[in-house]
Design an enzyme around this catalytic site. Structure first.
Site, PDB file in Angstrom:
ATOM      1  N   LYS A  40       0.851  -1.203   0.000  1.00 58.59           N
ATOM      2  CA  LYS A  40       0.000   0.000   0.000  1.00 58.59           C
ATOM      3  C   LYS A  40       0.886   1.252   0.000  1.00 58.59           C
ATOM      4  O   LYS A  40       2.085   1.165   0.286  1.00 58.59           O
ATOM      5  CB  LYS A  40      -0.907  -0.024   1.226  1.00 58.59           C
ATOM      6  CG  LYS A  40      -0.170   0.006   2.557  1.00 58.59           C
ATOM      7  CD  LYS A  40      -1.111  -0.273   3.726  1.00 58.59           C
ATOM      8  CE  LYS A  40      -0.365  -0.238   5.048  1.00 58.59           C
ATOM      9  NZ  LYS A  40      -1.187  -0.732   6.155  1.00 58.59           N
ATOM     10  N   TYR A 263      13.742  32.128   2.341  1.00 58.18           N
ATOM     11  CA  TYR A 263      12.554  32.879   2.767  1.00 58.18           C
ATOM     12  C   TYR A 263      12.680  33.268   4.231  1.00 58.18           C
ATOM     13  O   TYR A 263      13.141  32.464   5.052  1.00 58.18           O
ATOM     14  CB  TYR A 263      11.295  32.019   2.606  1.00 58.18           C
ATOM     15  CG  TYR A 263      10.838  31.849   1.188  1.00 58.18           C
ATOM     16  CD1 TYR A 263      10.388  32.943   0.442  1.00 58.18           C
ATOM     17  CD2 TYR A 263      10.835  30.595   0.589  1.00 58.18           C
ATOM     18  CE1 TYR A 263       9.959  32.781  -0.863  1.00 58.18           C
ATOM     19  CE2 TYR A 263      10.402  30.429  -0.718  1.00 58.18           C
ATOM     20  CZ  TYR A 263       9.965  31.529  -1.440  1.00 58.18           C
ATOM     21  OH  TYR A 263       9.535  31.357  -2.730  1.00 58.18           O
TER      22      TYR A 263
HETATM   23  C1  LIG Z   1      -0.443  -1.616   6.843  1.00 57.26           C
HETATM   24  C2  LIG Z   1      -0.969  -2.874   7.382  1.00 57.26           C
HETATM   25  C3  LIG Z   1      -0.122  -3.970   7.577  1.00 57.26           C
HETATM   26  C4  LIG Z   1       1.371  -3.888   7.412  1.00 57.26           C
HETATM   27  O1  LIG Z   1       1.924  -3.238   8.524  1.00 57.26           O
HETATM   28  P1  LIG Z   1       3.486  -3.185   8.777  1.00 57.26           P
HETATM   29  O2  LIG Z   1       3.601  -2.646  10.141  1.00 57.26           O
HETATM   30  O3  LIG Z   1       4.044  -2.251   7.760  1.00 57.26           O
HETATM   31  O4  LIG Z   1       3.989  -4.571   8.602  1.00 57.26           O
HETATM   32  C5  LIG Z   1      -0.692  -5.167   7.983  1.00 57.26           C
HETATM   33  N1  LIG Z   1      -2.023  -5.269   8.196  1.00 57.26           N
HETATM   34  C6  LIG Z   1      -2.862  -4.224   8.049  1.00 57.26           C
HETATM   35  C7  LIG Z   1      -4.311  -4.406   8.314  1.00 57.26           C
HETATM   36  C8  LIG Z   1      -2.363  -2.990   7.652  1.00 57.26           C
HETATM   37  O5  LIG Z   1      -3.190  -1.951   7.506  1.00 57.26           O
END
Ligand SMILES: *Cc1c(COP(=O)(O)O)cnc(C)c1O
Length: 370
Positions: A40, A263
């Site tokens: 993701k 700035y």
């Molecule tokens: C993002 C997510 C993960 C992965 O988490 P990490 O800490 O990056 O391993 C696993 N399960 C769910 C439901 C998530 O939203």
């Protein structure tokens, strides 16, 4: 934002490091669960398509947060299973099914809404989300899960998986972790049958609770070689960091005493000083609050002086350096290193957030020395 490849600012991703992290983690899990790579948010800034293409034969599938992230992978020709971890819009269920995406069913109310649009869900593959104590999405009562299971079956859908998510898998105190675990296990015992894929572990649970892997794990940050605990716990075994952020000097000049930089004229030279400009700024996710932090050049730390602007950052050099001199913002330079954690600490945040903020304007380059 489109990538800007004609600028010397780049993210370098070592794909082999990701593979080696995957092997390491798998070797340390006490069972042999399936592995879903979590890609993701553009694979935590590493580039979702490239990472997924590289990993597709090494993992059992991918997790993304929403339908568009899944569609990006499908458009790139990734055929592996994809699970959408978030709640999608009820009216998009058909699109998810057409694209062979597994969806998360996190409440009865949501499913009832879906069924008003699509009474026939045949071909849809579902994972049920249980809220065992995270307090985010998911069902808390076995009764609701049972109702959802029978409604899904009546409408022709397949209940392939069931999962939950831990809030404190990265903490030394295991109290809440164990509470969530027994809550989830209790609920499993109250179901008419156990779906094929049972998964609870994110990176932190996979690293520090190796024994509770069930039949699949969801690996995000640890795949990319970073510690998910924000310094709470040290890694039980080494991982290799995959990402570095680099640029080059595009301008070098000498300023004199009392000359100002940037700035707000917030920095004033106290003597003759060499000031250089880097083509990166807050629009790249190199946040304005990093003023006063440092970058690496020729193995040395150089302070960021003056305000960081949208597209440019100014640093103070120990002496004159030529245009085109390599600068490292995250990663190794000579014998020196700046970690994502150091950037995060300076900003008062966590490594996850620093990576996700690195914008699409920065092109990603992949090295794979296999
Ligand atoms: C993002 C997510 C993960 C992965 O988490 P990490 O800490 O990056 O391993 C696993 N399960 C769910 C439901 C998530 O939203």
């Amino acid at each position: 934002m489109i990538p800007s490849p004609h600028r010397p600012t780049r993210i370098r991703v070592d794909l082999e490091a990701i593979s080696s992290n995957l092997r390491q983690i798998k070797n340390h899990l006490s069972t042999h669960p399936k592995v879903y790579a979590v890609v993701k948010a553009n694979a935590y800034g590493h580039g979702a398509v490239a990472v997924a293409q590289f990993l597709k034969d090494q993992v059992d599938g991918f997790c993304v947060s929403n339908l568009d992230e899944a569609l990006e992978l499908r458009k790139a020709g990734i055929l592996a299973p994809i699970l959408l971890l978030g709640v999608i819009c009820p009216e998009d269920v058909s699109l998810a099914r057409e694209n062979n995406c597994r969806i998360t069913v996190a409440s009865l109310a949501w499913l009832q809404e879906v069924l008003t649009h699509y009474p026939n869900l045949s071909g849809l593959v579902c994972h049920l989300k249980v809220d065992s104590g995270m307090g985010r999405i998911g069902m808390r009562e076995a009764r609701e899960v049972n109702q959802v299971m029978s409604l899904l079956e009546q409408s022709g859908a397949v209940v392939e998986g069931i999962f939950t998510h831990f809030a404190t898998a990265d903490e030394a105190d295991k109290t809440q972790y164990n509470q969530q675990l027994s809550c989830f296990e209790n609920l499993l015992h109250q179901l008419p049958y156990r779906p094929l894929v049972v998964h609870t572990s994110n990176s932190a649970a996979s690293l520090w609770h190796q024994e509770t892997a069930f039949t699949a794990v969801r690996l995000g940050l640890a795949l990319y070689g970073l510690n998910p605990s924000n310094g709470n716990l040290s890694l039980p075994y080494p991982l290799s960091v995959a990402l570095s952020l680099e640029t080059k000097l595009v301008h070098v000049k000498q300023l004199h005493q009392n000359d100002t930089v940037g700035y707000g004229a917030s920095y004033q030279a106290t003597a003759d000083e060499w000031i250089a400009t880097l083509p990166i700024g807050y629009a790249d996710g190199w946040l304005r609050a990093l003023q006063g932090f440092q970058v690496l050049l020729d193995g040395q730390a150089c302070p960021i002086v003056g305000r960081i602007s949208m597209d440019q950052t100014t640093i103070r050099l120990p002496r004159a350096y030529p245009l085109g001199q390599q600068v490292t913002l995250i990663g190794k330079n000579g014998d020196s290193l700046i970690t994502t954690e150091q950037v995060a600490n300076y900003l008062g945040t966590i490594n996850y957030e620093v990576l996700c903020l690195l914008s699409d304007r920065i092109p990603r380059y992949y090295v794979c020395h296999r």
